[in-house]
Design a protein around this motif. Structure first.
Motif, PDB file in Angstrom:
ATOM      1  N   UNK A 153      45.293  40.244  37.108  1.00  0.00           N
ATOM      2  CA  UNK A 153      45.459  41.609  38.059  1.00  0.00           C
ATOM      3  C   UNK A 153      46.536  41.278  39.108  1.00  0.00           C
ATOM      4  N   UNK A 154      47.039  42.190  39.936  1.00  0.00           N
ATOM      5  CA  UNK A 154      48.117  42.249  40.971  1.00  0.00           C
ATOM      6  C   UNK A 154      47.277  42.962  42.025  1.00  0.00           C
ATOM      7  N   UNK A 155      46.716  43.468  41.850  1.00  0.00           N
ATOM      8  CA  UNK A 155      46.129  44.369  43.169  1.00  0.00           C
ATOM      9  C   UNK A 155      46.624  44.983  43.924  1.00  0.00           C
ATOM     10  N   UNK A 156      47.183  44.161  44.357  1.00  0.00           N
ATOM     11  CA  UNK A 156      48.377  44.677  45.827  1.00  0.00           C
ATOM     12  C   UNK A 156      49.588  45.930  45.192  1.00  0.00           C
ATOM     13  N   UNK A 213      34.833  43.049  37.637  1.00  0.00           N
ATOM     14  CA  UNK A 213      34.167  42.600  38.503  1.00  0.00           C
ATOM     15  C   UNK A 213      34.890  42.894  39.920  1.00  0.00           C
ATOM     16  N   UNK A 214      35.965  42.348  40.409  1.00  0.00           N
ATOM     17  CA  UNK A 214      36.893  42.391  40.906  1.00  0.00           C
ATOM     18  C   UNK A 214      37.117  44.004  41.834  1.00  0.00           C
ATOM     19  N   UNK A 215      37.279  44.289  40.436  1.00  0.00           N
ATOM     20  CA  UNK A 215      37.985  46.155  41.098  1.00  0.00           C
ATOM     21  C   UNK A 215      36.875  46.774  41.309  1.00  0.00           C
ATOM     22  N   UNK A 271      34.465  39.939  47.283  1.00  0.00           N
ATOM     23  CA  UNK A 271      34.760  38.778  47.218  1.00  0.00           C
ATOM     24  C   UNK A 271      34.996  38.586  45.685  1.00  0.00           C
ATOM     25  N   UNK A 272      36.644  38.116  45.480  1.00  0.00           N
ATOM     26  CA  UNK A 272      36.898  38.329  44.093  1.00  0.00           C
ATOM     27  C   UNK A 272      36.555  37.058  43.505  1.00  0.00           C
TER      28      UNK A 272
END
Length: 427
Positions: free
Chosen positions: A67-70, A130-132, A60-61
């Motif tokens: 940031x581009x997590x891809x 949090x997203x990481x 849950x982002x």
């Protein structure tokens, strides 16, 4: 509910698994020492997981992180495995947290291609962390990972470093020197010669000396404040370096550099030693009682974490130095047969303390054997006792990597068999 039950089952399994160990080396001195085992070091696998490490759930982002997590999918997956569920606190020092730190730097470095900056705005820093954490947890990592590894907003933000703009940084630093020094490091030689680390520090000092904020920085004064700025700028330089390398290779380079610092200190917390000093202080009147207290004390250390062989050396040396200050003058390590492996988490029966190699090593995963890792089963190096001059050199026999570089078919270990038996009891 099923996920929680499986987590509880694995936690109970892990606790039982850790408590199976015996402490046969810490026995009365009248007994004969164990025979030397000439067999090569065997890879040790952690117990097969009772649940998969992947597809735990959808992250849950926040939608507020730039940031581009891809860009870092591979290193994120590696981090999730290295920091897997219940094992993360025990793997934190040697595996998990160094990999998480490298991954964060790589994500920031990769994002600089589009953002032009090597730091996240303070307003977005917490959202990115949090997203990481959410992405890693969805792939099986521990839900308290940021707390376990003490990751804060400063680890993604600018902190006190005055320059984070990529173009400005590249106008300050010596790009060819850094690339040449760090592009292909030898992790063993790097810890001795510090070629890459020196280049990083030199670049950080140059950046830290750029007075863009208007505050006065005394270049000739090595103050704590200035050292803090230099440390923050080192993080920025490492993020920049990560942007110049393939993410997977960048992870190896960053972890190779961090291993030099990790192996210099003991990560364990030492409890009160009064019971040991009572039985072992001055002239030892009862060696059996002394060794019993040493056994009890070291058992407390074993509950804390997996550590590397060099960390174990530093831990053993530090404990011995503290005991000497409390009038324990006799080499109780020798009397009680304390080995380096006795300072790390025990993962099986009898002679099976698990020491990780001094060089970075990842946790592995496959569908058959599950989550696993390798350690030196036959590392019977004696724990160091400081000499009268207070110095004891690290033995040259400490391996940087386990002698068995990969799982080998046909090799059997009673430790692995015992592990499977314990698992079967819970399934």
């Amino acid at each position: 509910m099923e996920y929680q039950w499986l987590s509880i089952r694995f936690a109970l399994l892990l606790l039982l698994f850790l408590k199976i160990t015996s402490f046969d080396d810490l026995r009365s001195p009248v007994e004969s020492p164990p025979a030397f085992d000439p067999q090569p070091d065997l890879p040790l696998l952690a117990p097969s997981p009772l649940m998969p490490y992947t597809n735990v759930g959808m992250p849950i982002l926040t939608g507020k992180c730039p940031l581009n997590f891809s860009d870092g999918e591979t290193v994120l997956t590696t981090t999730a495995i290295d920091c897997w569920g219940p094992l993360a606190p025990y793997l934190a020092n040697a595996v998990c947290c160094p990999q998480l730190d490298a991954t964060i730097k790589i994500l920031l470095g990769q994002s600089s291609f589009s953002s032009g900056t090597l730091a996240i705005n303070e307003n977005h820093a917490e959202h990115c962390l949090s997203d990481i954490a959410q992405i890693l947890e969805a792939e099986g990592s521990n839900s308290q990972l940021l707390k376990i590894c003490s990751i804060h907003s400063s680890d993604v933000a600018q902190a006190s470093c005055p320059v984070v703009d990529v173009n400005e940084i590249e106008n300050i630093i010596n790009i060819p020197t850094i690339i040449e020094s760090c592009e292909k490091i030898d992790p063993v030689k790097e810890c001795h010669h510090k070629v890459c680390q020196s280049a990083i520090t030199e670049a950080a000092v140059k950046i830290a000396s750029r007075n863009i904020s208007g505050s006065n920085m005394v270049r000739d004064s090595i103050s704590l404040a200035r050292e803090s700025v230099i440390d923050d700028c080192k993080k920025i330089v490492l993020r920049w370096l990560a942007s110049k390398l393939d993410p997977t290779y960048a992870s190896k380079v960053l972890r190779g550099i961090s291993s030099c610092k990790i192996n210099q200190v003991c990560p364990l917390v030492f409890p009160e030693t009064k019971n040991v000093t009572k039985e072992c202080g001055n002239r030892i009147s009862n060696q059996t009682a002394c060794c019993g207290e040493i056994k009890n004390y070291v058992t407390q250390l074993q509950d804390q974490s997996f550590i590397t062989n060099l960390q174990a050396f530093n831990c053993a040396y530090s404990l011995a130095a503290n005991l000497q200050k409390d009038n324990v003058s006799t080499n109780v390590y020798d009397i009680c047969r304390v080995k380096l492996k006795d300072f790390s988490l025990q993962v099986g029966s009898q002679d099976s303390g698990c020491l990780f190699p001094s060089l970075p090593l990842d946790v592995t995963y496959d569908e058959i054997s599950g989550i696993g890792f390798k350690c030196d089963l036959n590392d019977n190096v004696a724990a160091p006792w400081p000499s009268l001059n207070g110095y004891s050199a690290a033995p040259s026999v400490l391996p940087a990597l386990p002698k068995a570089a990969s799982d080998q078919s046909g090799l059997r270990s009673t430790l692995l068999v015992s592990s499977l038996l314990v698992i079967n009891l819970f399934i």
